[in-house]
Design an enzyme around this catalytic site. Structure first.
Site, PDB file in Angstrom:
ATOM      1  N   GLU A 176       0.808  -1.202   0.098  1.00 29.50           N
ATOM      2  CA  GLU A 176       0.048  -0.006   0.064  1.00 29.50           C
ATOM      3  C   GLU A 176       0.912   1.107  -0.156  1.00 29.50           C
ATOM      4  O   GLU A 176       0.446   2.064  -0.700  1.00 29.50           O
ATOM      5  CB  GLU A 176      -0.758  -0.123   1.221  1.00 29.50           C
ATOM      6  CG  GLU A 176      -1.957  -1.203   1.248  1.00 29.50           C
ATOM      7  CD  GLU A 176      -2.767  -1.024  -0.082  1.00 29.50           C
ATOM      8  OE1 GLU A 176      -3.207  -0.085  -0.511  1.00 29.50           O
ATOM      9  OE2 GLU A 176      -3.447  -1.983  -0.366  1.00 29.50           O
ATOM     10  N   HIS A 230      -4.796  -5.374 -12.035  1.00 31.59           N
ATOM     11  CA  HIS A 230      -4.226  -6.377 -11.053  1.00 31.59           C
ATOM     12  C   HIS A 230      -3.886  -7.699 -11.888  1.00 31.59           C
ATOM     13  O   HIS A 230      -2.983  -8.108 -11.039  1.00 31.59           O
ATOM     14  CB  HIS A 230      -5.562  -6.777  -9.963  1.00 31.59           C
ATOM     15  CG  HIS A 230      -5.771  -5.519  -9.101  1.00 31.59           C
ATOM     16  ND1 HIS A 230      -7.103  -4.760  -9.087  1.00 31.59           N
ATOM     17  CD2 HIS A 230      -5.259  -5.204  -7.858  1.00 31.59           C
ATOM     18  CE1 HIS A 230      -6.910  -3.662  -8.408  1.00 31.59           C
ATOM     19  NE2 HIS A 230      -5.809  -3.877  -7.478  1.00 31.59           N
TER      20      HIS A 230
END
Length: 984
Positions: free
Chosen positions: A384, A488
């Site tokens: 993140e 992704h």
């Protein structure tokens, strides 16, 4: 089978590969970025102008520098944002690479909006309503004032930008809104066409990753939530849920300890949301700073908060220790984590748990999980915050191939952080689980870097499981239907490339026509550095996988050499994932690595003996090297040196140039060898400025050739400054009294996009007091766009400082800095303004006025400078030119004083840098046969004849001396001087 990629190189002033309209659009199977190698000795402004011409941009396009980084070789990489008529062009980024102070390469993506209507048809309020209608949420963060304040967020007002649709090659005038909804949770940059109201693109700030990993775009530092300057910090122990017992930094609060660390950047703090769908500043606390499993491995999964706190700390340490990066923004930004967050507005015992973790643009947010365990594992945290790093470096657009690389880079940093956190380094053997993403939270893991196919992700570009994107197909990015064209899924190509590069692999890929590869691993220390510097210094928002290949090869070549094992592995790892061809060896290759960048404004001509560094980039032994050099385009001298270098070995050679004349001199060097396989790395150029001394109290009227000053444009010998009679409409000879002046084009307007220097002679202020600089000047400049200011040097031109500020009497008339709208070249102290505008001293700017500045800080009452040089700096932007500047009657006035000096002092002596921690240079007249002794403050001789004569300067190595003050005794048969120097 490799697609026939063509790296888009644009040679300076050479043939372009595509017209400007095509360059707005992503084209199939090629790099999106343009790269321009800069040949010859172009200034930065000239190189930028040539790069802009490759996109057929006109004077309405301007560029503002917003970030510069320096690599360990001293090369700089400066990012510029594109503007059109003062409006930001989203994704319009250009990166200028400087090697030894000269531009060597420019790459980037620019867009041509010259046909666009820049006056919006819709108001910002209407545009916001369209963005809200498109978001269609039940609640928005700005509706909750307390929550919005915690996040440093406010209701969006809209920013007018030019937005390029890179899939269609069309540019739009648009409003950008940062829309943060809380039910359901989302945060997007929404782009609304400012004419039609159509939604053009949603760039997610909160990025969901198959319900597990979400990512970020950071636009501002988190606001400081704790004032802990005087708090006592304590190291505790934490029994984390996933990483065993780990040390953590905490802070005492009353009789308790809380998860607050103030040793790293602006701090790391971890809060407890208690299962609510709101942020609250509730601390986790412990009474003895031993955060044990018995206390925290409970039904609420409180030990997951220990993972979040430790994970944030090791993520910070990874970036600081490995890359010297101070938090994700490189400015120490605070890292805040909220644990036990839930998106459901109901009691925790009725809820199934929030199956997500994300960065919301300000803070880390962790759910307790349902399908997964609590989402606070180290690789999640590293992943993140890796997105935050991306925002402050390449800022890869979250769509198509660039979006896949955005995700892929975060997987890379998640793996690196996990390995670093659990072993204390990124060296040594790597646990196979490191290459799994989210393996601590669930089995099977979310993704696999070592075997992406096992998780239904591609390990090869265009291979099995590849999702077609707008870069090589017809996909239109969308959040709900195609995950922004597979960001992704397609991340597997980049993260698998990194795995192969690190660990090595031999196999056959599943490309449309399979290729067999064999790659030698180089280890995570090297692979991480290459990946990071490519992201930081080369990639632009819509970069493709082929752009990443070019960038990583360029980085590896600069760190090692073009034929190094590292470059071979980088290239072949891309070949393994079907991006580009295998490495092609050059049997014979010599590379010119550097030339002594001696741009010193020395105060005597002397002799010039620069050093060059050559390297063997071939596989054969490098024997003879032919070196050709010339000064100012004169006759070329060629010498042959026998170097006997193995692959990637280098050596330093000295060139005997001889004496240089006063003025700006350009040295060109070319090296070659028999059957040289890479002639593109053979040349180099440096600018050398040689000056002489001036007398105090003598007015330079510029009326004769003998009164000429040195002038040159940024980095090149050609000069905008001219000496003669001013003949402009405003800056005419009438205002100059009919005498000769110096001006920026005496009979017309100055050119756009130019930096030009006018350099004074050298002034010895050591034996004068009450020194003052004076000159006459008139100017006609586009206000806040074209500027003029003055700099000075006291160390022979090694460093230049701005002279004075706008608050000084009778000096600058403007103190503006760039603000994203105008004044892009402004430095906070400058002259600017139209010639017709009123001057503060009466008359107009175009009327000659005397300017003056006190030099008392530099004369005998101050630092007693023996060799001070001044220069006028003129800088014009990319559009709208006017008559410019004229100057006349330059003088340094002062009162002479009698100093207690001998009659045999060296003339024009300059000591620099001072203070120093390594080499101190001594320049001046008649130094060739001098020797230098070093004496400490007690009078003890530390070293006799401590100097080495290098070129036209004496050099004394101070590195082995203790910190403190010393005297340098400089002497030969005719002269003797004593100078004080400080060892830092």
């Amino acid at each position: 089978m490799k697609l026939n990629y063509a790296l888009t190189f644009v040679l300076a002033l050479g043939t372009l590969v595509a017209n400007a309209q095509d360059k707005n659009k992503l084209r199939d199977n090629v790099a999106h970025q343009t790269m321009m190698t800069v040949s010859g000795h172009q200034s930065q402004q000239e190189a930028i102008a040539n790069f802009a011409k490759s996109y057929e941009l006109d004077e309405n396009s301007t560029f503002q520098e917003y970030r510069t980084t320096t690599d360990k070789l001293g090369n700089t990489h400066s990012r510029y944002q594109q503007y059109f008529n003062g409006i930001k062009v989203q994704f319009g980024v250009m990166i200028v690479h400087n090697k030894q102070g000269s531009v060597s390469l420019i790459n980037g993506e620019l867009y041509n909006p010259k046909t666009i209507n820049t006056v919006p048809s819709l108001s910002k309020e209407v545009g916001l309503q369209r963005a809200i209608e498109h978001t269609n949420a039940n609640a928005y963060l700005w509706e909750d004032a307390s929550q919005a304040a915690l996040m440093g967020y406010s209701k969006p007002v809209g920013e007018l930008v030019i937005f390029p649709d890179v899939n269609k090659g069309i540019v739009h005038l648009a409003y950008m809104y940062d829309v943060y909804s809380t039910s359901p949770i989302s945060r997007n940059e929404v782009y609304v066409d400012a004419h039609s109201g159509d939604i053009l693109f949603k760039n997610p700030i909160i990025k969901h990753a198959d319900r597990l990993i979400s990512n970020n775009e950071i636009s501002a530092k988190a606001k400081e939530l704790e004032n802990t300057l005087n708090s006592a910090l304590v190291e505790g122990t934490a029994d984390t849920r996933y990483s065993g017992t780990r040390p953590i930094e905490t802070t005492p609060e009353g009789s308790e300890f809380i998860l607050l660390d103030t040793t790293r950047g602006d701090g790391i703090v971890t809060y407890n949301c208690e299962g609510f769908n709101a942020y609250q500043d509730l601390h986790f606390s412990d009474n003895d700073n031993a955060w044990t499993a018995a206390e925290y491995d409970n039904d609420e999964k409180d030990n997951g908060a220990l993972d979040a706190h430790w994970g944030a700390e090791v993520t910070y340490d990874f970036w600081q220790d490995i890359f010297n990066r101070n938090s994700f923004d490189d400015e120490g930004a605070q890292i805040i984590s909220y644990v036990h967050y839930d998106d459901a507005d109901e009691p925790l015992f009725l809820d199934t748990g929030y199956d997500n973790a994300f960065w919301n643009g300000s803070v880390m947010t962790y759910g307790d999980g349902n399908t997964f365990d609590i989402l606070t594992a180290a690789d999640v945290c590293g992943h993140e915050i890796g997105h935050a790093v991306c925002t402050f470096t390449a800022d890869l657009a979250y769509q198509n191939q660039s979006g896949g690389m955005n995700e892929g880079y975060s997987d890379i940093w998640g793996a690196c952080v996990e390995h670093f956190g659990r072993t204390g380094s990124i060296d040594g053997a790597i646990d196979p689980n490191v290459w799994l993403i989210g393996e601590d939270l669930n089995s099977p893991p979310l993704r696999s870097m070592s075997d992406p196919n096992s998780r239904n992700d591609p390990d090869t570009y265009l291979g099995d499981n590849w999702v077609s994107t707008g870069d090589e197909g017809t996909c239109v990015p969308d959040a709900t239907t195609n995950d922004y064209c597979g960001v992704h899924t397609n991340s597997g190509v980049l993260n698998h490339w990194f795995y192969i590069l690190t660990e090595g692999a031999a196999d056959t890929n599943n490309a449309p026509t399979p290729d067999t590869y064999d790659v030698a691993g180089i280890g995570m220390v090297k692979s991480a550095e290459i990946a990071y510097l490519a992201e930081r210094d080369y990639l632009t928002p819509n970069a493709t996988y082929f752009d990443a290949r070019n960038a990583t090869i360029a980085v590896a070549s600069s760190i090692y050499c073009a034929n190094s094992p590292e470059v071979i592995s980088v290239t072949n790892a891309w070949y393994a994932v079907n991006v580009g061809e295998e490495f092609a060896e050059a049997a014979d290759d010599v590379s010119l690595m550097s030339i002594t960048n001696n741009t010193e404004v020395g105060c005597d001509a002397g002799t010039f003996s620069p050093q060059i560094v050559v390297s063997n980039g071939g596989t054969n032994m490098l024997g003879d090297v032919d070196i050709s050099f010339s000064v100012n385009g004169a006759a070329t001298t060629t010498v042959t040196e026998t170097v006997n270098l193995g692959t990637c070995e280098s050596t330093t050679l000295t060139l005997d140039i001889g004496s240089l004349t006063r003025g700006a001199n350009v040295l060109n060097v070319d090296v070659t060898t028999t059957n040289d396989g890479r002639p593109e790395n053979n040349t180099g150029t440096v600018l050398v400025v040689v000056n002489d001394a001036a007398e105090v109290d003598v007015v330079n009227t510029f009326d004769t050739v003998e009164e000429s000053l040195i002038s040159y444009n940024d980095g090149v010998i050609s000069s905008l400054w001219e000496r003669g009679v001013a003949q402009g409409t405003l800056l005419s000879d009438a205002v100059a009294g009919g005498s000769d002046v110096y001006g920026t084009n005496l009979d017309g307007n100055h050119p756009d996009g130019t930096i030009a220097y006018l350099v004074s002679q050298c002034y010895d202020l050591s034996s004068v007091e009450n020194a003052i600089l004076k000159f006459d000047m008139a100017f006609d400049l586009e206000e806040n766009w074209d500027i003029m200011y003055m700099q000075y040097t006291t160390d022979g031109g090694s460093t230049w400082q701005t002279l004075g500020t706008a608050s000084d009497a009778n000096w600058y008339n403007n103190d503006r800095l760039p603000d994203g709208t105008d004044c892009f070249n402004c430095i906070g102290s400058q002259w600017t303004g139209e010639g017709e505008d009123a001057h503060s001293g009466g008359g107009l700017n175009a009327t000659m006025h005397e300017y003056s500045y006190s030099l008392s800080a530099f004369d005998n009452d101050g630092s007693a400078e023996t060799s001070m040089v001044f220069r006028f700096v003129f800088q014009s932007d990319a559009a709208v030119n006017e008559e410019g500047v004229i100057v006349d009657n330059f003088v340094v006035e002062a009162d002479q004083i009698v100093l207690a000096t001998t009659n045999n002092e060296f003339k024009g002596l300059s000591i620099y840098p001072n203070p120093t921690n390594t080499i101190v240079n001594i320049s001046g007249q008649d130094l060739k046969d001098a020797k230098v002794s070093v004496i400490d403050l007690s009078g003890r001789v530390i070293s006799n004849n401590a100097s080495v004569f290098n070129g036209n300067v004496l050099q004394v190595n101070m590195e082995q001396l203790a910190s403190g003050s010393y005297f340098l005794v400089i002497e030969n048969e005719n002269y003797r001087s004593v100078k004080q120097v400080i060892r830092k």
